[in-house]
Design a protein around this motif. Structure first.
Motif, short mmCIF file in Angstrom:
data_model
loop_
_atom_site.label_atom_id
_atom_site.label_comp_id
_atom_site.label_asym_id
_atom_site.label_seq_id
_atom_site.Cartn_x
_atom_site.Cartn_y
_atom_site.Cartn_z
N ILE A 63 -5.01 -2.07 -7.05
CA ILE A 63 -3.64 -2.02 -6.55
C ILE A 63 -3.50 -3.04 -5.43
O ILE A 63 -4.38 -3.17 -4.58
CB ILE A 63 -3.32 -0.63 -5.99
CG1 ILE A 63 -3.47 0.43 -7.08
CG2 ILE A 63 -1.92 -0.59 -5.39
CD1 ILE A 63 -3.54 1.83 -6.54
N SER A 64 -2.36 -3.73 -5.43
CA SER A 64 -2.05 -4.66 -4.35
C SER A 64 -0.64 -4.35 -3.87
O SER A 64 0.22 -3.95 -4.66
CB SER A 64 -2.11 -6.11 -4.84
OG SER A 64 -3.41 -6.43 -5.25
N GLY A 65 -0.43 -4.56 -2.59
CA GLY A 65 0.90 -4.36 -2.04
C GLY A 65 1.36 -5.58 -1.27
O GLY A 65 0.55 -6.26 -0.64
N ILE A 66 2.65 -5.86 -1.36
CA ILE A 66 3.27 -6.92 -0.58
C ILE A 66 4.37 -6.26 0.25
O ILE A 66 5.19 -5.51 -0.28
CB ILE A 66 3.90 -8.01 -1.47
CG1 ILE A 66 2.88 -8.65 -2.39
CG2 ILE A 66 4.63 -9.05 -0.61
CD1 ILE A 66 1.89 -9.56 -1.72
N CYS A 67 4.38 -6.53 1.54
CA CYS A 67 5.43 -6.05 2.42
C CYS A 67 6.14 -7.27 3.00
O CYS A 67 5.57 -7.98 3.82
CB CYS A 67 4.82 -5.20 3.55
SG CYS A 67 6.01 -4.65 4.78
N CYS A 68 7.35 -7.51 2.51
CA CYS A 68 8.09 -8.64 3.08
C CYS A 68 8.78 -8.17 4.35
O CYS A 68 9.20 -7.02 4.47
CB CYS A 68 9.08 -9.22 2.08
SG CYS A 68 10.32 -8.09 1.48
N VAL A 69 8.85 -9.05 5.33
CA VAL A 69 9.46 -8.75 6.62
C VAL A 69 10.40 -9.90 6.95
O VAL A 69 10.01 -11.07 6.88
CB VAL A 69 8.40 -8.62 7.74
CG1 VAL A 69 9.06 -8.33 9.08
CG2 VAL A 69 7.37 -7.56 7.39
N TRP A 70 11.64 -9.56 7.30
CA TRP A 70 12.62 -10.58 7.62
C TRP A 70 13.59 -10.07 8.68
O TRP A 70 13.71 -8.87 8.89
CB TRP A 70 13.37 -11.04 6.38
CG TRP A 70 14.38 -10.05 5.87
CD1 TRP A 70 15.72 -10.06 6.10
CD2 TRP A 70 14.13 -8.91 5.05
NE1 TRP A 70 16.32 -8.99 5.48
CE2 TRP A 70 15.36 -8.27 4.82
CE3 TRP A 70 12.98 -8.34 4.49
CZ2 TRP A 70 15.47 -7.10 4.07
CZ3 TRP A 70 13.09 -7.19 3.74
CH2 TRP A 70 14.33 -6.58 3.53
N GLU A 71 14.27 -11.01 9.34
CA GLU A 71 15.25 -10.66 10.34
C GLU A 71 16.62 -10.61 9.69
O GLU A 71 17.06 -11.58 9.05
CB GLU A 71 15.24 -11.70 11.46
CG GLU A 71 16.11 -11.33 12.63
CD GLU A 71 16.00 -12.30 13.78
OE1 GLU A 71 16.96 -12.39 14.56
OE2 GLU A 71 14.96 -12.98 13.91
N ASP A 72 17.28 -9.46 9.82
CA ASP A 72 18.62 -9.30 9.27
C ASP A 72 19.58 -10.20 10.03
O ASP A 72 19.62 -10.18 11.27
CB ASP A 72 19.05 -7.83 9.40
CG ASP A 72 20.41 -7.59 8.78
OD1 ASP A 72 20.49 -7.61 7.54
OD2 ASP A 72 21.38 -7.38 9.55
N LYS A 73 20.33 -11.00 9.30
CA LYS A 73 21.22 -11.99 9.94
C LYS A 73 22.35 -11.33 10.73
O LYS A 73 22.76 -11.86 11.76
CB LYS A 73 21.77 -12.93 8.88
CG LYS A 73 20.70 -13.84 8.32
CD LYS A 73 21.27 -14.82 7.34
CE LYS A 73 20.25 -15.83 7.02
NZ LYS A 73 19.62 -16.02 5.93
#
Length: 140
Positions: free
Chosen positions: A107-117
């Protein structure tokens, strides 16, 4: 394949991921098999790692220690989860896929993180995948 994730552990990982922003973060996933095509993730292990804004790499010695500690607790290392800062899609890159196959990750996980405009707040989204199979997630 189905993966059941301890929601409390995922919430803790997300907080650490937001604190690590804008750099990437990687952690190992400890768990066990709960059926033929089902795995439960019980713990996210905070291994030492090197990181930048577009890459992260776990420390090999710490990785081996984590595997032994998981086994001592009756668990196995199922794979990894890591962040993709400044992206709003949690899709694995070609390098992510190649690394998961080379490391025999289940199993692999990706957690994207971004700043809400609009709000300026950091947001995150997680996607689970298996290097060779599809994954359905359930949070408990």
């Amino acid at each position: 394949m189905k993966v059941i994730v301890a929601k409390s552990e995922l919430d803790k990982f997300r907080r650490r991921a937001l604190k690590s922003y804008p750099n990437e973060r990687i952690e190992l996933l400890w768990g066990k098999r709960c059926g033929r095509d089902c795995f439960v993730i019980h713990l996210f292990d905070q291994v030492k790692h090197k990181r930048g804004r577009r890459w992260c790499e776990s420390d090999e010695d710490d990785h081996e220690i984590s595997i032994q500690e998981a086994q001592d607790k009756g668990l196995i290392v199922l794979g990894t989860i890591h962040t993709h800062p400044n992206r709003d899609e949690a899709n694995p890159s070609e390098a992510d896929f190649d690394s998961a196959v080379e490391q025999f990750e289940v199993i692999s996980g990706i957690c994207c993180v971004w700043e809400d405009k609009k709000s300026g707040k950091l947001k995150s989204r997680v996607r689970w995948w298996g290097p060779l199979v599809g994954v359905t997630a359930e949070y408990r």
